[in-house]
Design a protein around this motif. Structure first.
Motif, PDB file in Angstrom:
ATOM      1  N   GLY A  80      10.708  -3.667 -63.727  1.00 53.47           N
ATOM      2  CA  GLY A  80      11.058  -4.107 -62.382  1.00 53.47           C
ATOM      3  C   GLY A  80      12.102  -3.233 -61.721  1.00 53.47           C
ATOM      4  O   GLY A  80      12.580  -3.554 -60.626  1.00 53.47           O
ATOM      5  N   ALA A  81      12.460  -2.125 -62.352  1.00 49.21           N
ATOM      6  CA  ALA A  81      13.467  -1.231 -61.791  1.00 49.21           C
ATOM      7  C   ALA A  81      12.788  -0.084 -61.039  1.00 49.21           C
ATOM      8  O   ALA A  81      11.585   0.141 -61.155  1.00 49.21           O
ATOM      9  CB  ALA A  81      14.363  -0.673 -62.892  1.00 49.21           C
ATOM     10  N   ASP A  82      13.574   0.643 -60.267  1.00 46.71           N
ATOM     11  CA  ASP A  82      13.093   1.819 -59.540  1.00 46.71           C
ATOM     12  C   ASP A  82      13.624   3.061 -60.242  1.00 46.71           C
ATOM     13  O   ASP A  82      14.833   3.160 -60.523  1.00 46.71           O
ATOM     14  CB  ASP A  82      13.576   1.800 -58.094  1.00 46.71           C
ATOM     15  CG  ASP A  82      13.077   0.576 -57.333  1.00 46.71           C
ATOM     16  OD1 ASP A  82      11.862   0.328 -57.345  1.00 46.71           O
ATOM     17  OD2 ASP A  82      13.913  -0.143 -56.745  1.00 46.71           O
ATOM     18  N   THR A  83      12.715   4.001 -60.504  1.00 46.41           N
ATOM     19  CA  THR A  83      13.118   5.211 -61.222  1.00 46.41           C
ATOM     20  C   THR A  83      12.645   6.445 -60.459  1.00 46.41           C
ATOM     21  O   THR A  83      11.500   6.490 -59.981  1.00 46.41           O
ATOM     22  CB  THR A  83      12.524   5.230 -62.640  1.00 46.41           C
ATOM     23  OG1 THR A  83      12.955   4.063 -63.336  1.00 46.41           O
ATOM     24  CG2 THR A  83      12.993   6.457 -63.407  1.00 46.41           C
ATOM     25  N   VAL A  84      13.529   7.417 -60.353  1.00 46.08           N
ATOM     26  CA  VAL A  84      13.184   8.690 -59.706  1.00 46.08           C
ATOM     27  C   VAL A  84      13.633   9.833 -60.619  1.00 46.08           C
ATOM     28  O   VAL A  84      14.516   9.659 -61.473  1.00 46.08           O
ATOM     29  CB  VAL A  84      13.861   8.839 -58.323  1.00 46.08           C
ATOM     30  CG1 VAL A  84      13.360   7.760 -57.380  1.00 46.08           C
ATOM     31  CG2 VAL A  84      15.377   8.774 -58.453  1.00 46.08           C
ATOM     32  N   VAL A  85      12.995  10.979 -60.400  1.00 47.44           N
ATOM     33  CA  VAL A  85      13.347  12.192 -61.149  1.00 47.44           C
ATOM     34  C   VAL A  85      13.685  13.289 -60.146  1.00 47.44           C
ATOM     35  O   VAL A  85      12.943  13.516 -59.177  1.00 47.44           O
ATOM     36  CB  VAL A  85      12.187  12.641 -62.060  1.00 47.44           C
ATOM     37  CG1 VAL A  85      12.538  13.965 -62.750  1.00 47.44           C
ATOM     38  CG2 VAL A  85      11.874  11.572 -63.094  1.00 47.44           C
ATOM     39  N   CYS A  86      14.831  13.957 -60.368  1.00 45.05           N
ATOM     40  CA  CYS A  86      15.280  15.052 -59.493  1.00 45.05           C
ATOM     41  C   CYS A  86      15.397  16.335 -60.306  1.00 45.05           C
ATOM     42  O   CYS A  86      15.704  16.302 -61.516  1.00 45.05           O
ATOM     43  CB  CYS A  86      16.642  14.726 -58.882  1.00 45.05           C
ATOM     44  SG  CYS A  86      16.631  13.238 -57.865  1.00 45.05           S
ATOM     45  N   ASN A  87      15.191  17.437 -59.658  1.00 44.16           N
ATOM     46  CA  ASN A  87      15.407  18.724 -60.321  1.00 44.16           C
ATOM     47  C   ASN A  87      16.902  19.063 -60.297  1.00 44.16           C
ATOM     48  O   ASN A  87      17.689  18.353 -59.653  1.00 44.16           O
ATOM     49  CB  ASN A  87      14.556  19.815 -59.671  1.00 44.16           C
ATOM     50  CG  ASN A  87      14.933  20.052 -58.217  1.00 44.16           C
ATOM     51  OD1 ASN A  87      16.028  19.705 -57.777  1.00 44.16           O
ATOM     52  ND2 ASN A  87      14.023  20.662 -57.453  1.00 44.16           N
ATOM     53  N   PRO A  88      17.336  20.113 -60.964  1.00 47.48           N
ATOM     54  CA  PRO A  88      18.773  20.435 -61.012  1.00 47.48           C
ATOM     55  C   PRO A  88      19.411  20.661 -59.649  1.00 47.48           C
ATOM     56  O   PRO A  88      20.623  20.523 -59.499  1.00 47.48           O
ATOM     57  CB  PRO A  88      18.806  21.720 -61.846  1.00 47.48           C
ATOM     58  CG  PRO A  88      17.591  21.637 -62.720  1.00 47.48           C
ATOM     59  CD  PRO A  88      16.548  20.989 -61.862  1.00 47.48           C
ATOM     60  N   ALA A  89      18.599  20.963 -58.636  1.00 47.73           N
ATOM     61  CA  ALA A  89      19.139  21.189 -57.301  1.00 47.73           C
ATOM     62  C   ALA A  89      19.298  19.881 -56.523  1.00 47.73           C
ATOM     63  O   ALA A  89      19.826  19.888 -55.410  1.00 47.73           O
ATOM     64  CB  ALA A  89      18.242  22.148 -56.525  1.00 47.73           C
ATOM     65  N   GLY A  90      18.842  18.763 -57.094  1.00 45.53           N
ATOM     66  CA  GLY A  90      18.996  17.468 -56.442  1.00 45.53           C
ATOM     67  C   GLY A  90      17.800  17.040 -55.622  1.00 45.53           C
ATOM     68  O   GLY A  90      17.839  16.003 -54.949  1.00 45.53           O
ATOM     69  N   LYS A  91      16.694  17.820 -55.685  1.00 45.29           N
ATOM     70  CA  LYS A  91      15.507  17.465 -54.919  1.00 45.29           C
ATOM     71  C   LYS A  91      14.657  16.493 -55.717  1.00 45.29           C
ATOM     72  O   LYS A  91      14.351  16.728 -56.889  1.00 45.29           O
ATOM     73  CB  LYS A  91      14.712  18.731 -54.590  1.00 45.29           C
ATOM     74  CG  LYS A  91      13.510  18.466 -53.700  1.00 45.29           C
ATOM     75  CD  LYS A  91      12.799  19.777 -53.378  1.00 45.29           C
ATOM     76  CE  LYS A  91      11.599  19.533 -52.463  1.00 45.29           C
ATOM     77  NZ  LYS A  91      10.891  20.804 -52.136  1.00 45.29           N
ATOM     78  N   LEU A  92      14.235  15.386 -55.055  1.00 39.25           N
ATOM     79  CA  LEU A  92      13.458  14.358 -55.738  1.00 39.25           C
ATOM     80  C   LEU A  92      12.029  14.845 -55.909  1.00 39.25           C
ATOM     81  O   LEU A  92      11.357  15.201 -54.925  1.00 39.25           O
ATOM     82  CB  LEU A  92      13.499  13.057 -54.935  1.00 39.25           C
ATOM     83  CG  LEU A  92      13.051  11.786 -55.664  1.00 39.25           C
ATOM     84  CD1 LEU A  92      13.825  10.575 -55.139  1.00 39.25           C
ATOM     85  CD2 LEU A  92      11.550  11.558 -55.456  1.00 39.25           C
ATOM     86  N   ILE A  93      11.538  14.860 -57.165  1.00 45.47           N
ATOM     87  CA  ILE A  93      10.204  15.400 -57.448  1.00 45.47           C
ATOM     88  C   ILE A  93       9.257  14.350 -58.023  1.00 45.47           C
ATOM     89  O   ILE A  93       8.060  14.608 -58.134  1.00 45.47           O
ATOM     90  CB  ILE A  93      10.292  16.591 -58.435  1.00 45.47           C
ATOM     91  CG1 ILE A  93      10.969  16.134 -59.744  1.00 45.47           C
ATOM     92  CG2 ILE A  93      11.059  17.755 -57.810  1.00 45.47           C
ATOM     93  CD1 ILE A  93      10.995  17.224 -60.812  1.00 45.47           C
ATOM     94  N   LEU A  94       9.782  13.171 -58.375  1.00 48.03           N
ATOM     95  CA  LEU A  94       8.931  12.127 -58.952  1.00 48.03           C
ATOM     96  C   LEU A  94       9.554  10.770 -58.658  1.00 48.03           C
ATOM     97  O   LEU A  94      10.769  10.600 -58.767  1.00 48.03           O
ATOM     98  CB  LEU A  94       8.813  12.330 -60.471  1.00 48.03           C
ATOM     99  CG  LEU A  94       7.655  11.632 -61.189  1.00 48.03           C
ATOM    100  CD1 LEU A  94       6.312  12.083 -60.628  1.00 48.03           C
ATOM    101  CD2 LEU A  94       7.725  11.926 -62.689  1.00 48.03           C
TER     102      LEU A  94
END
Length: 321
Positions: A80-94
């Motif tokens: 039930g949580a929200d999960t995101v993945v960012c690259n080392p530069a801080g851009k959200l990719i997933l």
């Protein structure tokens, strides 16, 4: 007596109310703390799982991109949580909202925040993820590294603080309703018990007031056994007879329950202070002692003196015992 009863009663109610409010506040604090701890633990587990999945995908360890999407969706749906993945530069990719395409993709997070997570090995906080969510959230951010330990980005799992607040509010509302019902029942029970216990005193007070206003026939009806009671039991050939209960009701009189009271001769023909007042006025008597001597005879004073000395001796003997 009513004033004393009211003070004691309302003091007890106030103490009970304060105790219940204190327990409720303590319960709310403890429940909030436990819920926060559990939420952060769950978010940490999810963020670590996602970080491991992304790392495995990057290392080509038997996991494809569709597998990664599916696993991310399942993890997010279960927790039930929200999960995101960012690259080392801080851009959200997933993003777990829609792994294969989401409006959040491409959002730029604070690069300093991303670097801080990578440098410290993980962050857990209560904050707002600017650019992603407007509400305050519980946030756990963990670094994602490849098999060589080089940073690939960060995994961020979060959940709105308001979710825990809603659960806590429901629990608090339930407690308040239960506490109010309990308090009302306790107040009614305390009131009934208090009045039951104070009923003899109320009757005694009324009788004393009536007596003081001249009603010499004012009495307090006794229920149950008289405090001055003696049971007589005869023993013959090892067999006990039925007991005979005798009650000393005062004034030298005794009463046997179940038998008609033996009426004694009235010493005083007057039966109220109003009648005594009229009699004394008619006979020109100025004090009650004159009225007593007129009805009892002068020998009453020797008798009362003996009673007085006996009372003092009894008190003195009791204090010395």
């Amino acid at each position: 007596m009513k004033s004393s009863f009211s003070r004691n009663f309302f003091s007890s109610v106030l103490v009970l109310l304060t105790a219940m409010l204190s327990v409720g506040l303590l319960f709310q604090l403890l429940a909030g703390s436990v819920m926060k701890k559990k939420t952060v633990e769950q978010l940490h587990t999810e963020a670590q799982t996602v970080a491991d999945l992304v790392s495995a995908y990057h290392s080509h360890r038997n996991i494809t991109l569709p597998d990664l999407y599916i696993n991310l969706s399942v993890i997010s749906e279960v927790s039930g949580a929200d999960t995101v993945v960012c690259n080392p530069a801080g851009k959200l990719i997933l993003c777990s909202d829609a792994p294969m395409g989401c409006s959040h993709l491409g959002v730029q997070l604070n690069r300093n925040y991303v670097q801080y997570v990578l440098r410290t090995g993980g962050v857990q906080d209560v904050t707002r993820l600017t650019g992603l969510y407007d509400q305050k959230r519980y946030v756990v951010a963990l670094p994602i590294t490849d098999s060589q330990g080089d940073p690939l980005g960060i995994a961020i799992s979060s959940r709105p603080v308001s979710e825990n607040g809603a659960v806590l509010k429901t629990m608090t509302d339930f407690y308040l309703v239960s506490a109010i019902i309990t308090l009302l029942v306790a107040v009614l029970a305390m009131g009934w018990v208090a009045r039951k216990l104070s009923s003899p005193l109320t009757k005694l007070q009324k009788a004393a007031v009536d007596f003081g206003h001249g009603n010499l026939d004012a009495r307090v009806e006794l229920t149950g056994s008289h405090p001055n009671t003696l049971d007589f039991i005869a023993l013959k050939d090892g067999t006990e007879s039925d007991p005979l209960r005798v009650e000393s009701v005062g004034g030298g009189d005794i009463r046997i329950p179940g038998r008609e009271d033996i009426s004694s001769e009235d010493v005083y023909p007057e039966h109220s202070f109003a009648e005594i007042h009229d009699f004394c006025k008619w006979r020109y008597l100025h004090t009650l002692s004159e009225y007593v001597e007129l009805n009892e005879g002068p020998e009453i004073w020797d008798f009362l003196r003996q009673v007085w000395e006996t009372m003092k001796k009894s008190i003195d003997d009791g204090l010395k015992a």
